[in-house]
Design a protein around this motif. Structure first.
Motif, mmCIF file in Angstrom:
data_model
loop_
_atom_site.group_PDB
_atom_site.id
_atom_site.type_symbol
_atom_site.label_atom_id
_atom_site.label_comp_id
_atom_site.label_asym_id
_atom_site.label_seq_id
_atom_site.Cartn_x
_atom_site.Cartn_y
_atom_site.Cartn_z
ATOM 1 N N GLN A 1 0.798 -1.218 0.000
ATOM 2 C CA GLN A 1 0.000 0.000 0.000
ATOM 3 C C GLN A 1 0.835 1.274 0.000
ATOM 4 N N MET A 2 2.032 1.209 0.583
ATOM 5 C CA MET A 2 2.874 2.410 0.632
ATOM 6 C C MET A 2 3.999 2.383 -0.398
ATOM 7 N N ASP A 3 4.283 1.206 -0.930
ATOM 8 C CA ASP A 3 5.301 1.070 -1.976
ATOM 9 C C ASP A 3 6.727 1.235 -1.466
ATOM 10 N N TRP A 4 6.947 1.040 -0.142
ATOM 11 C CA TRP A 4 8.310 0.920 0.324
ATOM 12 C C TRP A 4 8.797 -0.491 -0.016
ATOM 13 N N ASN B 1 -1.225 7.735 5.980
ATOM 14 C CA ASN B 1 -2.339 8.429 5.340
ATOM 15 C C ASN B 1 -2.004 9.893 5.068
ATOM 16 N N VAL B 2 -1.287 10.506 6.003
ATOM 17 C CA VAL B 2 -0.853 11.895 5.797
ATOM 18 C C VAL B 2 0.121 11.972 4.626
ATOM 19 N N ILE B 3 1.053 11.045 4.560
ATOM 20 C CA ILE B 3 2.030 11.035 3.463
ATOM 21 C C ILE B 3 1.322 10.861 2.126
ATOM 22 N N SER C 1 7.460 13.571 -6.380
ATOM 23 C CA SER C 1 7.069 12.238 -6.858
ATOM 24 C C SER C 1 7.746 11.111 -6.095
ATOM 25 N N LYS C 2 8.686 11.437 -5.241
ATOM 26 C CA LYS C 2 9.451 10.418 -4.541
ATOM 27 C C LYS C 2 8.917 10.214 -3.127
ATOM 28 N N LEU C 3 8.652 8.979 -2.789
ATOM 29 C CA LEU C 3 8.177 8.630 -1.458
ATOM 30 C C LEU C 3 9.268 8.902 -0.424
ATOM 31 N N PRO C 4 8.952 9.566 0.684
ATOM 32 C CA PRO C 4 9.967 9.810 1.727
ATOM 33 C C PRO C 4 10.493 8.495 2.293
#
Length: 425
Positions: free
Chosen positions: A341-344, A369-371, A382-385
């Motif tokens: 779901q988060m793609d880490w 959810n905030v992210i 566009s980059k996930l933290p």
């Protein structure tokens, strides 16, 4: 004996760990063993749900407890009307207990809510009050050790009450006082337990842990010779007596034979750990070596089935040994959420195994959810933290970085996203 123990703590080196024993039982047993003597009547699933819902509402409204704490309590005790719990709370109030103290008592030992206030609790409080303690002393002592009121033997309650009173009084003095109890029969279970708790006090074990061991039925503090030998071993390992790990190690070392301990070490060696690494894991999380071979191998298999490499599993266990004791359901649920779901990546998760100890409802889901909300608005690029900064920081630090710095119009929306899961909305 005390001088020998304190000296041994400094002189025995870590390399001598090889001959120590460890335990299958987890430290949680210290806090839960006493409550095992209680039982509840058989009820239907519908009754259970109804009782739990009423219990949660009652605890929130009557005691001001947080909903999560109330829900946790409802898993231990539940009721469908307020008559009995009201009588218990009113009894405590009549003896001068503050709302805060009553909340602490019920949180620590919720079974008191289903005790008979008039026939069971009132006589015990009257008996304790008759021992000469002031009202403030009575409320302080019972608030610190509420399980005392769940005991059946009046003599045992009185002995423990007097002992706890002495410790609290001594700890408040500016000069450390050495306490002793000579009025009890030599070799009795209570005499052994009090003597051993006094040894732990002189080593610096804090009140909360001392009192939990005092009123438990755990065998560690009930013996004499083996207890003394175990203390020497544990202090020799360098565990800090003021920490929970010290008491965990004490319980672990007390339980197993050297032969059984070597068998457990061999299980980890078969998974690629060397002896030094195994003992370092023990130092971080003493119960880890007490897990059964089946549990250890099953946990490793769970991680491998999720796609982690064997090297990644080894790294996770070294960094965060308690992850070996988590249920397969917990590991799967959190891994699948973070990865799918988060793609880490699995590598991200493996690099931060502490994530398995975080609450899904209180930390992982609200923050994620905030992210996701920020990314959908293009506010993070566009980059996930990275996972670690998002999940490992305190709530306030997270809010400062990802919520409060935005425009005033956006902050309420993000706060709503953050609090929705945490508050059960």
């Amino acid at each position: 004996m005390y001088a020998l123990i304190l000296c041994g703590r400094r002189s025995i080196e870590l390399q001598k760990w090889g001959n120590l024993s460890v335990s299958v039982k987890l430290f949680q047993n210290v806090f839960s063993a006493f409550s095992n003597s209680y039982s509840s009547a058989s009820v239907t699933p519908r009754d259970v749900r109804k009782g739990k819902n009423f219990t949660v509402s009652y605890l929130v409204e009557s005691l001001g407890l947080a909903s999560k704490i109330a829900e946790s309590i409802s898993r231990k005790v539940s009721f469908e009307d307020k008559a009995n719990p009201d009588s218990v709370l009113n009894l405590f109030k009549s003896y001068g207990f503050t709302e805060s103290q009553i909340g602490d008592i019920i949180t620590d030992y919720p079974l008191l809510l289903i005790e008979d206030a008039e026939k069971s609790l009132a006589p015990k409080l009257q008996s304790l009050q008759s021992r000469g303690a002031s009202s403030s002393e009575l409320t302080e002592i019972v608030s610190k050790v509420p399980k005392m009121l769940g005991m059946k033997e009046d003599k045992t309650i009185s002995v423990y009450y007097d002992f706890v009173r002495e410790i609290i009084k001594a700890d408040k003095s500016s000069k450390f006082e050495t306490l002793c109890h000579s009025s009890l029969p030599q070799g009795s279970a209570i005499e052994n337990k009090i003597r051993n708790v006094l040894v732990l006090r002189e080593l610096g074990v804090p009140q909360k842990l001392l009192f939990s061991m005092l009123i438990s039925n755990f065998r560690t503090v009930c013996g004499k010779a083996k207890f003394e030998d175990t203390i020497k071993k544990v202090v020799g390992m360098g565990f800090d007596p003021t920490s929970l790990r010290f008491v965990q190690a004490l319980n672990v070392v007390y339980q197993m034979s050297d032969e059984t301990m070597q068998e457990k070490v061999s299980v980890y060696k078969g998974l690629g750990f060397d002896v030094g690494e195994v003992w370092e894991m023990f130092r971080k999380y003493p119960p880890c070596i007490g897990f059964s071979e089946k549990k250890i191998l099953s946990s490793v298999e769970t991680y491998l089935e999720l796609g982690f490499t064997r090297d990644e599993v080894t790294m996770m266990v070294k960094r965060f040994p308690s992850c070996i004791g988590l249920s397969a359901e917990t590991v799967k649920r959190k891994t699948e959420f973070l990865v799918k779901q988060m793609d880490w990546s699995l590598k991200d998760v493996a690099s931060h195994p502490q994530v398995f100890s975080y609450s899904m409802e209180k930390r992982i889901v609200p923050r994620c959810n905030v992210i996701k909300a920020l990314m959908s608005k293009g506010l993070l690029g566009s980059k996930l933290p990275s996972m670690s900064p998002v999940l490992s920081r305190t709530d306030q630090t997270f809010l400062n970085k990802y919520v409060l710095k935005h425009d005033k119009e956006l902050v309420p929306e993000l706060m709503a996203v953050f609090t929705r899961v945490r508050h059960g909305f």
